[in-house]
Design an enzyme around this catalytic site. Structure first.
Site, PDB file in Angstrom:
ATOM      1  N   SER A 166      41.970  28.120  41.614  1.00  0.00           N
ATOM      2  CA  SER A 166      42.277  27.648  40.201  1.00  0.00           C
ATOM      3  C   SER A 166      43.240  26.204  40.620  1.00  0.00           C
ATOM      4  O   SER A 166      42.720  25.393  41.160  1.00  0.00           O
ATOM      5  CB  SER A 166      43.221  28.574  39.545  1.00  0.00           C
ATOM      6  OG  SER A 166      43.287  28.003  37.897  1.00  0.00           O
ATOM      7  N   ASP A 256      32.613  29.806  34.078  1.00  0.00           N
ATOM      8  CA  ASP A 256      33.879  29.135  34.243  1.00  0.00           C
ATOM      9  C   ASP A 256      33.933  27.658  34.107  1.00  0.00           C
ATOM     10  O   ASP A 256      33.072  27.019  34.308  1.00  0.00           O
ATOM     11  CB  ASP A 256      34.274  29.536  35.830  1.00  0.00           C
ATOM     12  CG  ASP A 256      35.764  29.209  36.225  1.00  0.00           C
ATOM     13  OD1 ASP A 256      36.271  28.284  35.398  1.00  0.00           O
ATOM     14  OD2 ASP A 256      36.404  29.729  37.164  1.00  0.00           O
ATOM     15  N   HIS A 286      36.559  33.143  35.116  1.00  0.00           N
ATOM     16  CA  HIS A 286      37.531  32.535  35.925  1.00  0.00           C
ATOM     17  C   HIS A 286      38.565  33.649  36.403  1.00  0.00           C
ATOM     18  O   HIS A 286      38.819  34.685  35.658  1.00  0.00           O
ATOM     19  CB  HIS A 286      38.373  31.388  35.241  1.00  0.00           C
ATOM     20  CG  HIS A 286      39.286  30.653  35.764  1.00  0.00           C
ATOM     21  ND1 HIS A 286      38.855  29.672  36.801  1.00  0.00           N
ATOM     22  CD2 HIS A 286      40.767  30.585  35.792  1.00  0.00           C
ATOM     23  CE1 HIS A 286      39.911  28.925  37.180  1.00  0.00           C
ATOM     24  NE2 HIS A 286      41.227  29.484  36.724  1.00  0.00           N
TER      25      HIS A 286
END
Length: 312
Positions: A166, A256, A286
């Protein structure tokens, strides 16, 4: 018309989440402190779903000076007396505005247990306390620290990788660029649903219902980090010349917000003849491994990550 579908195992896992987790309102635009509270709460709750941390991993708390009187906290994880010669600098997730070393303690222990590869988890300064390229420099400081202490730690300086997920994935990519430009070898960049592009502030209507990390949240994070010019070492998607970068492992789910920027970045690397392994997992949102570590797609993804780490 074919529609997006959430992996069935993840759909079942979501039902098991606490109601306060599922019913949380999205933070107001550009309220970075509210966003941080949401992210840290989610990490804490999802961490409760995980199995216990494995035994057999040592942790040394270290300090990394980065100038101006600032010292970063970091954690050096090793598996008993295993010294494979390779090592990893890890940047935790949290949209570059949240997340802590504690949130990632178990995950680091799992990676080290499964691969025997030691990991330095770096507590970089998140935004808005950290600004612009400062976050990338903090992660790169971990690379420099490993180089400085390589002899004591039994590390081959040519076998140090950068890794992150991330927000941390974007910082790992930026650290790989810094390494190339400053002549510091980086063996591999391992980018897990990485936050790479500061311009992404919208999502398609079809994808929007599945997004755990939304376009407004993304914009809030990038705005919190703004300070000085935006460049390829703050937003790696702005990279123009990818030649000479470390070999890349890029992984993202098809549900995502980071999907398209991950694919675009991978293609940019490939066009510059950077060795590349790219995975786009269907039905996965995600941070999916936090949602269900035992799901089939999670297990396949983790095995791929372990394989790449072992190959360093």
């Amino acid at each position: 018309m074919t529609e997006y579908r959430l992996d069935e195992e993840f759909a079942q896992a979501i039902v098991q989440l606490p109601s306060e987790f599922m019913n949380m309102a999205e933070p107001p635009a550009n309220d970075v402190h509210a966003l941080r509270e949401v992210i840290n709460f989610q990490y804490t709750e999802m961490g409760k779903l995980a199995p216990p941390a494995p035994d057999g991993v040592n942790r040394e708390d270290v300090s990394i000076p980065v100038g101006d009187g600032v010292t970063l906290e970091a954690r050096w994880y090793t598996k008993w007396d295993a010294r494979p010669g390779s090592a990893v600098v890890y940047a935790h997730g949290g949209g570059q505005v949240a997340g802590t070393l504690d949130h990632y303690d178990r995950r680091m222990r799992v990676y080290v247990t499964e691969t025997s590869v030691p990991i330095l988890s770096v507590g970089y300064r998140v935004a808005p306390e950290g600004k612009g390229q400062q976050l990338s420099e903090d992660v790169f400081a971990g690379v420099l620290w490993l180089n400085e202490h390589a002899d004591r730690l039994g590390i081959d300086r040519a076998r140090i990788a950068v890794m992150g997920d991330s927000g941390g994935g974007g910082l790992a990519a930026a650290a790989a660029v810094l390494g190339r430009d400053r002549g510091i070898p980086i063996a591999q960049q391992i980018l897990i649903y990485a936050m790479l592009d500061d311009t992404v502030d919208t999502a398609s209507e079809a994808l929007a219902p599945f997004l755990a990390w939304t376009a407004p949240m993304n914009a809030t994070s990038w705005n919190a980090r703004s300070g000085g010019p935006v460049s390829e070492t703050t937003s790696p998607a702005r990279l123009i010349d990818a030649r000479g970068l470390a070999a890349a492992y890029v992984e993202v789910g098809d549900l995502d917000l980071m999907r398209d920027e991950s694919i675009a970045y991978a293609m940019k690397l490939s066009a510059a003849d950077v060795p590349l392994e790219l995975h786009v997992h269907p039905g996965t949102p995600h941070a999916y491994e936090w949602l269900d570590e035992n799901a089939g797609v999670t297990q396949r993804s983790l095995e791929n990550r372990y394989r790449v780490l072992r190959s360093l």
